[in-house]
Structures are given as C-alpha cells and as structure tokens.
Write a protein that holds these residues in place. Sequence first.
Motif, mmCIF file in Angstrom:
data_model
loop_
_atom_site.group_PDB
_atom_site.id
_atom_site.type_symbol
_atom_site.label_atom_id
_atom_site.label_comp_id
_atom_site.label_asym_id
_atom_site.label_seq_id
_atom_site.Cartn_x
_atom_site.Cartn_y
_atom_site.Cartn_z
ATOM 1 N N PHE A 1 -9.814 -4.883 4.800
ATOM 2 C CA PHE A 1 -9.626 -3.573 4.995
ATOM 3 C C PHE A 1 -9.653 -2.811 6.317
ATOM 4 O O PHE A 1 -8.693 -2.439 6.926
ATOM 5 N N MET B 1 0.891 -1.225 0.015
ATOM 6 C CA MET B 1 -0.012 -0.002 0.180
ATOM 7 C C MET B 1 0.983 1.311 0.032
ATOM 8 O O MET B 1 1.850 1.412 0.653
ATOM 9 N N ALA C 1 -8.573 4.776 0.646
ATOM 10 C CA ALA C 1 -9.369 4.506 1.800
ATOM 11 C C ALA C 1 -8.554 4.656 3.141
ATOM 12 O O ALA C 1 -9.133 5.051 4.353
ATOM 13 N N ASN C 2 -7.372 3.971 3.320
ATOM 14 C CA ASN C 2 -6.717 4.225 4.615
ATOM 15 C C ASN C 2 -6.485 5.854 4.713
ATOM 16 O O ASN C 2 -6.742 6.247 5.891
ATOM 17 N N LYS D 1 -7.337 -4.799 8.612
ATOM 18 C CA LYS D 1 -5.801 -4.151 8.549
ATOM 19 C C LYS D 1 -5.837 -2.768 9.315
ATOM 20 O O LYS D 1 -4.629 -2.727 9.876
ATOM 21 N N ASN E 1 -18.473 -9.553 2.326
ATOM 22 C CA ASN E 1 -17.632 -8.451 1.625
ATOM 23 C C ASN E 1 -16.341 -8.786 2.229
ATOM 24 O O ASN E 1 -15.703 -8.105 3.200
ATOM 25 N N VAL F 1 -14.050 3.664 -2.969
ATOM 26 C CA VAL F 1 -12.923 4.268 -3.795
ATOM 27 C C VAL F 1 -13.184 3.999 -5.199
ATOM 28 O O VAL F 1 -13.638 2.728 -5.529
ATOM 29 N N CYS G 1 -20.327 -3.869 8.116
ATOM 30 C CA CYS G 1 -19.795 -4.444 6.765
ATOM 31 C C CYS G 1 -20.508 -5.603 6.696
ATOM 32 O O CYS G 1 -20.425 -6.467 7.520
ATOM 33 N N ARG H 1 -7.933 1.804 -6.620
ATOM 34 C CA ARG H 1 -8.095 1.088 -5.292
ATOM 35 C C ARG H 1 -6.561 0.469 -4.989
ATOM 36 O O ARG H 1 -5.815 0.078 -5.955
ATOM 37 N N ARG H 2 -6.503 0.304 -3.785
ATOM 38 C CA ARG H 2 -5.196 -0.521 -3.297
ATOM 39 C C ARG H 2 -3.999 0.514 -3.597
ATOM 40 O O ARG H 2 -2.704 0.197 -3.826
ATOM 41 N N PHE H 3 -4.099 1.713 -3.447
ATOM 42 C CA PHE H 3 -3.209 2.809 -3.372
ATOM 43 C C PHE H 3 -3.390 3.652 -1.841
ATOM 44 O O PHE H 3 -2.742 4.750 -2.214
ATOM 45 N N GLY H 4 -3.868 3.157 -1.115
ATOM 46 C CA GLY H 4 -4.177 3.662 0.342
ATOM 47 C C GLY H 4 -5.232 4.928 0.249
ATOM 48 O O GLY H 4 -5.045 5.694 1.421
ATOM 49 N N LEU I 1 -18.618 3.953 2.327
ATOM 50 C CA LEU I 1 -16.977 4.057 2.007
ATOM 51 C C LEU I 1 -16.862 3.364 0.708
ATOM 52 O O LEU I 1 -17.089 2.195 0.563
HETATM 53 C C1 LIG Z 1 -12.875 -1.398 0.340
HETATM 54 C C2 LIG Z 1 -12.133 -0.410 -0.094
HETATM 55 C C3 LIG Z 1 -12.940 0.933 0.219
HETATM 56 C C4 LIG Z 1 -10.605 -0.129 -0.020
HETATM 57 O O1 LIG Z 1 -10.090 0.991 -0.547
HETATM 58 P P1 LIG Z 1 -8.650 1.073 -1.030
HETATM 59 O O2 LIG Z 1 -8.302 2.393 -0.980
HETATM 60 O O3 LIG Z 1 -8.217 0.129 -2.096
HETATM 61 O O4 LIG Z 1 -7.997 0.600 0.389
HETATM 62 P P2 LIG Z 1 -6.506 0.724 0.833
HETATM 63 O O5 LIG Z 1 -5.431 0.636 -0.416
HETATM 64 O O6 LIG Z 1 -6.257 2.055 1.783
HETATM 65 O O7 LIG Z 1 -5.935 -0.578 1.486
HETATM 66 C C5 LIG Z 1 -5.652 -0.581 2.966
HETATM 67 C C6 LIG Z 1 -5.485 -2.035 3.249
HETATM 68 O O8 LIG Z 1 -6.763 -2.715 3.343
HETATM 69 C C7 LIG Z 1 -6.484 -4.077 2.806
HETATM 70 N N1 LIG Z 1 -7.140 -4.201 1.395
HETATM 71 C C8 LIG Z 1 -7.436 -3.245 0.587
HETATM 72 N N2 LIG Z 1 -8.059 -3.777 -0.538
HETATM 73 C C9 LIG Z 1 -7.802 -5.051 -0.416
HETATM 74 C C10 LIG Z 1 -8.099 -6.261 -1.301
HETATM 75 N N3 LIG Z 1 -8.689 -6.225 -2.487
HETATM 76 N N4 LIG Z 1 -7.700 -7.553 -0.806
HETATM 77 C C11 LIG Z 1 -7.271 -7.807 0.396
HETATM 78 N N5 LIG Z 1 -6.924 -6.840 1.370
HETATM 79 C C12 LIG Z 1 -7.193 -5.471 0.914
HETATM 80 C C13 LIG Z 1 -5.014 -4.374 2.577
HETATM 81 O O9 LIG Z 1 -4.446 -4.854 3.845
HETATM 82 C C14 LIG Z 1 -4.417 -2.801 2.449
HETATM 83 O O10 LIG Z 1 -3.122 -2.798 2.658
HETATM 84 P P3 LIG Z 1 -2.020 -3.157 1.610
HETATM 85 O O11 LIG Z 1 -2.513 -2.659 0.178
HETATM 86 O O12 LIG Z 1 -0.689 -2.640 2.165
HETATM 87 O O13 LIG Z 1 -2.085 -4.549 1.656
HETATM 88 C C15 LIG Z 1 -12.138 -0.672 -1.839
HETATM 89 O O14 LIG Z 1 -11.853 -1.607 -2.239
HETATM 90 C C16 LIG Z 1 -13.823 -0.154 -2.164
HETATM 91 O O15 LIG Z 1 -14.384 0.772 -2.418
HETATM 92 N N6 LIG Z 1 -14.661 -1.607 -2.212
HETATM 93 C C17 LIG Z 1 -16.035 -1.536 -2.905
HETATM 94 C C18 LIG Z 1 -16.904 -0.640 -1.755
HETATM 95 C C19 LIG Z 1 -16.965 -1.372 -0.612
HETATM 96 O O16 LIG Z 1 -16.521 -2.772 -0.263
HETATM 97 N N7 LIG Z 1 -16.870 -0.619 0.499
HETATM 98 C C20 LIG Z 1 -16.778 -0.994 1.960
HETATM 99 C C21 LIG Z 1 -17.861 -1.446 2.763
HETATM 100 S S1 LIG Z 1 -17.659 -1.888 4.248
#
Ligand SMILES: CC(C)(COP(=O)(O)OP(=O)(O)OC[C@H]1O[C@@H](n2cnc3c(N)ncnc32)[C@H](O)[C@@H]1OP(=O)(O)O)[C@@H](O)C(=O)NCCC(=O)NCCS
Length: 162
Positions: free
Chosen positions: A130, A1, A96-97, A133, A124, A86, A120, A91-94, A84
């Motif tokens: 997420f 990330m 949401a973090n 983590k 999912n 992204v 959640c 996605r996977r670029f930090g 929430l």
């Molecule tokens: C869930 C979601 C918001 C995560 O957003 P993101 O910006 O991609 O998340 P981040 O990059 O900040 O990820 C932080 C950590 O979460 C975990 N994570 C995020 N996406 C993941 C994936 N696809 N698989 C496994 N772990 C994941 C990882 O540990 C990640 O750290 P790393 O990349 O160093 O391994 C995004 O996938 C999304 O929009 N999903 C669809 C909507 C949804 O499900 N919302 C949540 C409702 S509860």
Amino acid sequence: MKVLARYAFRRATLDDLLLVVSWARSAEELRYVFPRAAWPAEALQLIEHLASHEEGFVVCDQDRVVGFANLYKPRASKAWIGHLIVHPERRRFGVANYLISALKTIAKERYQSQAIATICYESNPIGLAFYQKLGFTIEGWETRLDHRGEAVKVFRLEQTLK
Ligand SMILES: CC(C)(COP(=O)(O)OP(=O)(O)OC[C@H]1O[C@@H](n2cnc3c(N)ncnc32)[C@H](O)[C@@H]1OP(=O)(O)O)[C@@H](O)C(=O)NCCC(=O)NCCS
C-alpha cells in the motif's frame, strides 16, 4: 482502485474509536496496528491507547465510518502516520489512499512538514504494498518489541511532501 468522491474526512470522535478497535480480523492484523495488543483485543485498552494520541481522523462513506489513522509528531521536518486501518469490508476501494492524501495535505499546509513517515512491519506485505504504491520509500528499519516482548523488524517508510 476506485477513489470515490463521496468520501468525507473529519476528526475522530470517541464513538468512532469504539468502531475502529473492532476492525482487525486476526491477531496478526491487530498487531500491525497495535503492536503491543493481546488477542482477543481488550477494546477499552485500545480506545485509551488511541485517545492518548494526537489527531485521530476518520474517512466516512456517507454516514458510515470506514477508515482511521493518527497524525502524530507533526513538525516542519516530518509528520508521522500511525494506526492506519480500514473497515475489513471496505478495503481495496481507495479509502486508505484518500485518508493518506488528506493527512499529507494537513501536514503540509498546517505544519509545513517537508516529509511524512510511518512504520510498517516487515511481515505486513499488504501494508508495505500500500505505502509503496503511494510513493513512500523504505528509508531504514529498526526493531520494536511486540506483545510478548520479542523484537520484530519494522521498516520506516517516508515520502517527501512537495
Ligand atoms: C493496508 C490497508 C490500510 C489498505 O487500505 P485500503 O483502503 O484497502 O487501500 P486502498 O484501496 O487505498 O489501496 C491503494 C493501493 O494499495 C495497494 N494495496 C492495497 N491493498 C492491497 C492488497 N490487499 N494487496 C496488494 N496491494 C494492495 C494497491 O496498489 C492499491 O491500489 P489498487 O487497488 O489500484 O491496486 C488495509 O488493508 C488495512 O486496513 N489493513 C489492516 C491494517 C494494516 O495493515 N494497516 C497498515 C499498517 S502499516
């Protein structure tokens, strides 16, 4: 990330909501964010739904809006995160973090919240991975009605704000 310093955080505008409601890639993903929504989504209904909630925030990467969430029911005991999502290509670029960190700061500094929580879907795995983590723990579960009026299991995830 990779958490990039170039991200910025601000309140969501109506124009932002127009973008956000197009980000779900499938019916299932849409329901992780809007449990009662039909597929394909009726954009206007989703926008109305988001606009009716308290405090929507976006993350921007330069001029581009890449993440969204609501902070709702902010109280001293607890504040809640909702909707929430992204942008699918970001996605996977930090993103949401970064967004959740900013919401935690607001909850703590502005509302003196002692904890932050969200709901959640059990189905999912990415949402659960997420939040876990980031240090959220599962504190319970309940059932919610989905778009067909059927009960689905959701987890309540929480984190103490120190
Ligand atoms: C869930 C979601 C918001 C995560 O957003 P993101 O910006 O991609 O998340 P981040 O990059 O900040 O990820 C932080 C950590 O979460 C975990 N994570 C995020 N996406 C993941 C994936 N696809 N698989 C496994 N772990 C994941 C990882 O540990 C990640 O750290 P790393 O990349 O160093 O391994 C995004 O996938 C999304 O929009 N999903 C669809 C909507 C949804 O499900 N919302 C949540 C409702 S509860």
